[in-house]
Design a protein around this motif. Sequence first.
Motif, short mmCIF file in Angstrom:
data_model
loop_
_atom_site.label_atom_id
_atom_site.label_comp_id
_atom_site.label_asym_id
_atom_site.label_seq_id
_atom_site.Cartn_x
_atom_site.Cartn_y
_atom_site.Cartn_z
N SER A 202 0.83 -1.20 0.00
CA SER A 202 0.00 0.00 0.00
C SER A 202 0.86 1.25 0.00
N VAL A 203 0.22 2.36 -0.33
CA VAL A 203 0.86 3.67 -0.20
C VAL A 203 0.04 4.50 0.78
N HIS A 204 0.72 5.45 1.38
CA HIS A 204 0.12 6.33 2.38
C HIS A 204 0.60 7.74 2.04
N THR A 205 -0.27 8.72 2.13
CA THR A 205 0.15 10.09 1.84
C THR A 205 0.02 10.95 3.10
N LEU A 206 0.57 12.15 3.03
CA LEU A 206 0.45 13.08 4.15
C LEU A 206 -0.92 13.74 4.05
N HIS B 83 -7.03 8.84 5.08
CA HIS B 83 -7.59 9.46 6.28
C HIS B 83 -8.81 10.32 5.98
N GLY B 84 -8.82 10.94 4.80
CA GLY B 84 -9.96 11.75 4.42
C GLY B 84 -10.02 13.08 5.14
N VAL B 85 -11.19 13.41 5.65
CA VAL B 85 -11.41 14.68 6.32
C VAL B 85 -10.56 14.77 7.59
N ALA B 86 -9.93 15.92 7.78
CA ALA B 86 -9.17 16.17 9.01
C ALA B 86 -10.05 16.99 9.96
N ARG B 87 -10.26 16.44 11.14
CA ARG B 87 -11.13 17.13 12.10
C ARG B 87 -10.28 18.08 12.95
N CYS C 17 -8.79 2.54 1.24
CA CYS C 17 -8.86 1.91 2.55
C CYS C 17 -8.83 2.97 3.64
N LEU C 18 -9.91 3.11 4.36
CA LEU C 18 -10.03 4.14 5.40
C LEU C 18 -9.42 3.63 6.71
N GLU C 19 -8.54 4.44 7.27
CA GLU C 19 -7.86 4.09 8.52
C GLU C 19 -8.51 4.81 9.70
N ASN C 20 -8.66 4.09 10.80
CA ASN C 20 -9.14 4.75 12.02
C ASN C 20 -8.04 5.66 12.57
N VAL C 21 -8.34 6.96 12.65
CA VAL C 21 -7.39 7.96 13.12
C VAL C 21 -8.13 8.94 14.02
N GLU C 22 -7.60 9.18 15.20
CA GLU C 22 -8.30 9.96 16.21
C GLU C 22 -8.67 11.36 15.74
N TRP C 23 -7.85 12.00 14.91
CA TRP C 23 -8.09 13.38 14.51
C TRP C 23 -8.66 13.50 13.09
N ALA C 24 -9.02 12.37 12.49
CA ALA C 24 -9.49 12.39 11.10
C ALA C 24 -10.92 11.87 11.00
N MET C 25 -11.34 11.51 9.81
CA MET C 25 -12.73 11.19 9.53
C MET C 25 -13.23 10.00 10.37
N TYR C 26 -12.46 8.93 10.40
CA TYR C 26 -12.86 7.73 11.14
C TYR C 26 -12.29 7.83 12.55
N ASN C 27 -12.87 8.69 13.36
CA ASN C 27 -12.32 8.98 14.68
C ASN C 27 -12.97 8.19 15.81
N ARG C 28 -13.94 7.36 15.50
CA ARG C 28 -14.61 6.58 16.54
C ARG C 28 -15.37 5.42 15.87
N PRO C 29 -15.63 4.37 16.60
CA PRO C 29 -16.44 3.27 16.05
C PRO C 29 -17.81 3.78 15.62
N GLY C 30 -18.29 3.24 14.52
CA GLY C 30 -19.58 3.64 13.98
C GLY C 30 -19.46 4.44 12.70
N VAL C 31 -18.36 5.16 12.55
CA VAL C 31 -18.18 6.00 11.35
C VAL C 31 -17.99 5.14 10.11
N PHE C 32 -17.18 4.09 10.22
CA PHE C 32 -16.93 3.23 9.06
C PHE C 32 -18.22 2.60 8.57
N ARG C 33 -19.01 2.11 9.49
CA ARG C 33 -20.27 1.47 9.12
C ARG C 33 -21.22 2.47 8.44
N ALA C 34 -21.24 3.70 8.94
CA ALA C 34 -22.09 4.73 8.35
C ALA C 34 -21.64 5.09 6.93
#
Length: 262
Positions: free
Chosen positions: A60-64, A105-109, A140-157
């Motif tokens: 995989s690749v990962h960006t900033l 990561h998508g959206v940065a909160r 592939c969306l990664e769970n990240v505390e300060w980004a879009m997937y910041n808590r359980p439930g977001v991925f499913r939504a």
Amino acid sequence: MIAGISTASLFMRLETKDALPLFDEWNVPQTEVFLTSFCEYEPRFAKAVAPKKGNVAVHSVHTLTTQFEPQLYSAHPRVRQDAFRILDKALKSANAFGARYYTFHGVARIKRTSVEDLERWGLLTAQIAEYCAERGVTLCLENVEWAMYNRPGVFRALKRYCPALKGVLDVKQARVSGNSYEKYLEEMGEDITHVHVCDHTETGKNCLPGQGTFDFDGLFSELKQIGFRGPVLIENYGRDYADLGMLKRAFEYLAEKAYKFS
């Protein structure tokens, strides 16, 4: 399961062109290439570096994230257009490395005024996923505390609007978010394509796998139960260890765990 190391673990220690030959020397079978700047998104960078990877497979690749990913969700058409231009380069780089997955990561909160809109985010994520798929790469969306997937439930939504979405489990980010990694693992389930791991001390300080208190046997056991067979990649910060020999020993520790639960 397969143990590996992300080149992010060598950030500010070795450049990617030097990290990949080192991983090859260490017999690391899988890696994730962390592209850290706009010049590294240029396909010519990947084409120049890819031949140096030897027998290491780039999973995989990962960006900033903050450089362009949040702008993919912008309401301004020109902003989104420019962001997609950069994404296109990153995907071409993934192709050059032979990577089939893009850690996202998508959206940065990072703004208190930002408003969560999971329906809108889901619909836009579906467009981004389709754009990636057309170029042979899976989003592939990664769970990240300060980004879009910041808590359980977001991925499913988000998955309701973007069925093609896959996931990356990051145990460190789960801990930082205040949620157990098991909650994220349960939610993503068979959609997990790879896992990012590090260890931590009793006081919560990050350290390399095998040097802390994290239960790797428990993690690998749970991954095996859901049928996961992909790479488990060390993703530490460069400040988490003193020398490269320590990183190599951490990989060997993780490789033993991966073999044990394969």
